[in-house]
Design a protein around this motif. Sequence first.
Motif, mmCIF file in Angstrom:
data_model
loop_
_atom_site.group_PDB
_atom_site.id
_atom_site.type_symbol
_atom_site.label_atom_id
_atom_site.label_comp_id
_atom_site.label_asym_id
_atom_site.label_seq_id
_atom_site.Cartn_x
_atom_site.Cartn_y
_atom_site.Cartn_z
ATOM 1 N N ASN A 255 41.143 38.970 23.026
ATOM 2 C CA ASN A 255 42.244 39.943 23.074
ATOM 3 C C ASN A 255 43.394 39.376 22.256
ATOM 4 O O ASN A 255 43.709 38.187 22.348
ATOM 5 N N HIS B 222 50.723 43.118 23.394
ATOM 6 C CA HIS B 222 51.411 44.158 24.152
ATOM 7 C C HIS B 222 51.799 43.689 25.552
ATOM 8 O O HIS B 222 52.884 44.017 26.049
ATOM 9 N N GLU B 223 50.921 42.947 26.202
ATOM 10 C CA GLU B 223 51.178 42.520 27.576
ATOM 11 C C GLU B 223 52.406 41.619 27.675
ATOM 12 O O GLU B 223 53.031 41.529 28.730
ATOM 13 N N VAL C 249 52.629 47.774 30.016
ATOM 14 C CA VAL C 249 51.339 47.107 29.838
ATOM 15 C C VAL C 249 51.245 45.892 30.757
ATOM 16 O O VAL C 249 50.204 45.640 31.373
ATOM 17 N N TYR D 229 48.307 45.137 33.352
ATOM 18 C CA TYR D 229 47.456 43.987 33.071
ATOM 19 C C TYR D 229 48.303 42.714 33.079
ATOM 20 O O TYR D 229 48.583 42.125 32.024
ATOM 21 N N ILE E 33 44.791 42.093 29.208
ATOM 22 C CA ILE E 33 43.595 42.938 29.206
ATOM 23 C C ILE E 33 42.341 42.079 29.267
ATOM 24 O O ILE E 33 41.357 42.424 29.928
ATOM 25 N N TRP F 120 39.285 43.176 21.606
ATOM 26 C CA TRP F 120 40.354 44.168 21.770
ATOM 27 C C TRP F 120 41.544 43.751 20.913
ATOM 28 O O TRP F 120 42.106 42.667 21.075
ATOM 29 N N HIS G 76 45.066 45.614 18.494
ATOM 30 C CA HIS G 76 45.802 46.841 18.202
ATOM 31 C C HIS G 76 46.908 46.622 17.181
ATOM 32 O O HIS G 76 46.863 47.154 16.078
ATOM 33 N N HIS H 11 43.161 52.375 25.885
ATOM 34 C CA HIS H 11 44.555 52.254 25.445
ATOM 35 C C HIS H 11 45.363 51.455 26.462
ATOM 36 O O HIS H 11 45.240 51.639 27.676
ATOM 37 N N GLU H 12 46.238 50.589 25.954
ATOM 38 C CA GLU H 12 46.880 49.573 26.793
ATOM 39 C C GLU H 12 47.839 50.127 27.847
ATOM 40 O O GLU H 12 48.093 49.471 28.858
#
Length: 248
Positions: free
Chosen positions: A9, A13-14, A20, A24, A28, A69, A71, A197-198
Amino acid sequence: MGTQVTVWNEFVHEQENDTVADLYPDGIHATIAEALEDHGFDTQTATLQEPEHGLTEDVLAETDVLTWWGHTAHDEVDDEIVERVKDHVLEGMGLLVLHSGHFSKIFRELMGTTCGLKWREAAERERLWVVEPSHPIADGIDEYIQLEEAEMYGEHFDIPQPETLVFNSWFEGGEVFRSGCCYRRGSGKIFYFRPGHETYPVYHNDEIQQVLANAVEWATPNADLSEPVRGNHEPLEEIDTSDDRTVH
């Protein structure tokens, strides 16, 4: 030793988006790894920020199936690591490319196309229809999986024709999309799976987790598969090699 899965991953985003992070909190990758562990697989995780993105030669050498994963940071993945992953896929390692991983360097390299598509983020309903119910990736799944909130991906999806299309999606806004695509490259199996999608809790969904587990099982290399023989080869039968054009 059981099937070894490495869950990769980009893990951006996290760390930057509260929505997000709430969904998560450990990333993720942690959610997917835990789900696959619950289905009996041996898992480890790797992220973009680690040295060599966590995908060292040693890690890949012991990986039966890699899940991917990505993005927002596709361009930050080092080309040398992409080639390393590609080599392992061609040698037999399975690869699961998830959601926006369609634009990852590794997927585009293996597909040989732009992998472009339509998209819209509007928290709309998705029905993920099983169009090949006899395929092992669809094992235990009913006619469709319904997700109440999803990002829309729509055709045209610029990919080679899948060897098998397992899932086809319909979205509330009217679009359709090839969402579960199987390929082989060299000795390796590849499965592209669209949901994920996150900002939506897709990877907490039991049916989605079942599909991921089925896909890992399908993509796991056959330990008894013999290596193909290539290169200059001695004839099986006696032949005349006296011709001056013969290369010895």
